[in-house]
Each structure stands twice: as C-alpha cells, then as structure tokens.
Design an enzyme around this catalytic site. Structure first.
Site, short mmCIF file in Angstrom:
data_model
loop_
_atom_site.label_atom_id
_atom_site.label_comp_id
_atom_site.label_asym_id
_atom_site.label_seq_id
_atom_site.Cartn_x
_atom_site.Cartn_y
_atom_site.Cartn_z
N GLY A 2 2.45 1.78 10.62
CA GLY A 2 2.84 2.54 10.60
C GLY A 2 3.56 3.51 11.77
N HIS A 20 -9.62 1.18 4.44
CA HIS A 20 -8.35 1.11 5.68
C HIS A 20 -8.61 2.78 6.46
CE1 HIS A 20 -4.70 2.13 6.65
NE2 HIS A 20 -4.05 1.60 6.44
N GLY A 78 2.87 -1.46 4.37
CA GLY A 78 3.04 0.41 3.79
C GLY A 78 4.11 0.97 3.13
N GLU A 123 -5.52 -5.52 10.77
CA GLU A 123 -4.91 -4.04 10.96
C GLU A 123 -4.59 -3.57 12.45
OE1 GLU A 123 -2.72 -3.15 7.08
OE2 GLU A 123 -4.28 -1.59 7.40
N ASN A 125 1.25 -1.27 0.18
CA ASN A 125 0.04 0.02 0.12
C ASN A 125 1.33 2.02 -0.33
OD1 ASN A 125 -1.72 2.06 0.68
ND2 ASN A 125 -2.61 0.94 2.75
N TRP A 126 1.11 2.55 -1.58
CA TRP A 126 1.48 3.50 -0.95
C TRP A 126 0.75 4.45 -0.33
CZ3 TRP A 126 4.58 3.54 -6.97
CH2 TRP A 126 5.37 2.54 -6.87
P1 PGA Z 1 3.11 0.01 7.91
O1 PGA Z 1 1.05 0.22 7.26
O2 PGA Z 1 3.50 -1.74 6.63
O3 PGA Z 1 3.49 1.24 6.86
O4 PGA Z 1 2.44 0.08 9.05
C1 PGA Z 1 0.44 -0.48 6.90
C2 PGA Z 1 -1.55 -0.50 6.00
O5 PGA Z 1 -1.12 1.30 6.56
O6 PGA Z 1 -1.79 -0.91 5.85
#
Ligand code: PGA
Length: 238
Positions: A171, A103, A222, A165, A9-10
């Site tokens: 993040g 999301h 991400g 998630e 996921n960019w």
């Molecule tokens: P991350 O994002 O790998 O940067 O934690 C994952 C996501 O938001 O799906």
C-alpha cells in the site's frame, strides 16, 4: 510455460452496488486465449460479497476464456461450533477455492500468530481450499515450516501458494526490485515451496517486471485490483 497466479485482494473495500459495477465492467472486457494461458485468476472480496461472486462467476468465463476463481481473505482457525464471529473452511468451500492467510495486516491489526495461521492452513486443506500464505521474508517462511515439521509434516507445502510480501511495500507505492523479489522467491522455493508469488504495490505497469522473472509465479495486487480495468490489465500484462 510457468504457472502464474494473479490474486486480487480487495481488503475491506466495496459495497454491493460497487461490486456489481466492478463485475459488469470486468465481464465486458475483452481478453484473448493467449493472454490467460497458464494463469489462475482469483478475486478475494469481503465475506458477504462471496455469494454474489459465486452467482456471477460459477459457470461464467470472460470471452469463454477467462475463468475467475473466488477467494476469501481469512478463515476461522476452528472447525465449527461455538466461535462467535468466525467463518469456517467448511462453509467457505461452498464459495471459494482459495483463501489468503497470514496477511501482515491481520498479523499486525488482529494479533494473528503463526500457530493460528497454521491451524487455518490445516482446515483449508482438509476442505480442499488452496491457502495463499503471506510471509514477509525467508525467515518468516522458515518459521511456518518449523511449525509444520513439529506437527509431523501433516501439511505439504506443495499444496500451499506462498506470497512473499515485504511489509514496507504494501500500500505504499514502493515495490521491491524484481531481482530481489526473484531471489527471495527462489530461496523460499529452495526451502520447500512450489509456487511463490510477489505482493506489494503491484500494478498494470510494473506487473511484467515481476512475472517475467524465473522464480516468481504471479502477483497479489491490493489497491490495483479494485479497478476492474486495471485488474484486467494486470492479468493481460502478466
Ligand atoms: P497493495 O496491497 O497492492 O495495495 O500494495 C498488496 C497486499 O496487501 O497484498
């Protein structure tokens, strides 16, 4: 061998030049047949970049082995018509085979509701795009499931990839434990999903601790998908 989905996921990252650089490094990587067996690899860039991905990957496999599937990060809850700024499933199907919906960033920053996410899922399936539905826990999955049940089970959850998630892991560099993630994925499967993946600070070093668990069908990185070499290593190590 269980099926794995590796979905990058960019988010709102990368210019056209940066995208072309990413694609050129990605294409020059080496990968073996065994490293991609039973894996669906997907990249979800911003909308205007979908056209580039389609041109570069429609008939292309890395080392004649790895096919890269294209996904979007959102879709309109409306079919088509007077909905300024929205991108429809009908158009997306010319580029994508997957779309991320629900999301937590969209729920928090754009006030998306379960009801509008359900409308998106319905339109995606009508247009033969596989929805990747993000949920933060089992309760959240169950609340989406009740919306589907109240609509006479018009949608089959078997056609949706669910991404577990936990919000605190997105993040932050902090992941759920593989054991807890596995148990949440199992409970979501017991409640009706067929494929459940884990997302939240996944990288090339920790990916295998998740994908080797019996109930986790892949990952949704991400940050780590923005670097082509890190992303290739996630694919290889999964
Ligand atoms: P991350 O994002 O790998 O940067 O934690 C994952 C996501 O938001 O799906």
């Amino acid at each position: 061998m269980k099926k794995l989905y590796i979905v990058g996921n960019w988010k709102s990252n990368k210019s056209i030049a940066e995208t072309l650089d990413w694609i050129s490094s990605f294409k020059s990587s080496t990968i073996g047949t065994a490293e991609v067996e039973n894996k669906e690899v997907v990249i979800c860039p911003q909308f205007p970049l979908l056209y580039i991905f389609k041109n570069e990957f429609q008939d292309y496999k890395i080392n004649e082995v790895l096919k890269l599937n294209i996904g979007s990060q959102n879709v309109s809850p409306y079919q088509e018509g007077a909905h300024t700024g929205e991108v429809t499933a009908k158009l997306l199907k010319e580029f994508c085979t997957y779309t991320i919906v629900g999301h937590s960033e969209r729920r928090q920053q754009f006030s998306e509701t379960d009801e509008s996410i359900y409308q998106k899922i319905k339109l995606l399936l009508q247009n033969e795009i596989t929805p990747i539905l993000c949920v933060s826990d089992l309760e959240h999955f169950n609340s989406m499931k009740s919306i589907i049940q109240n609509d006479n089970n018009t949608v089959s959850l078997k056609n949706v990839v669910v991404a577990y998630e936990p919000i605190w892991a997105i993040g932050t560099g902090k992941t759920d434990t593989p054991e807890n993630a596995d148990s949440v994925c199992k409970s979501i499967k017991d409640a009706g999903a067929e494929f459940v993946i884990y997302g939240g600070s996944v990288n090339a070093e920790n990916v295998n601790s998740f994908t080797s668990m019996p109930n986790i069908n892949g990952v949704l990185p991400g940050n780590a998908s923005l670097d082509p070499l890190k992303f290739i290593h996630i694919v290889k190590n999964s």
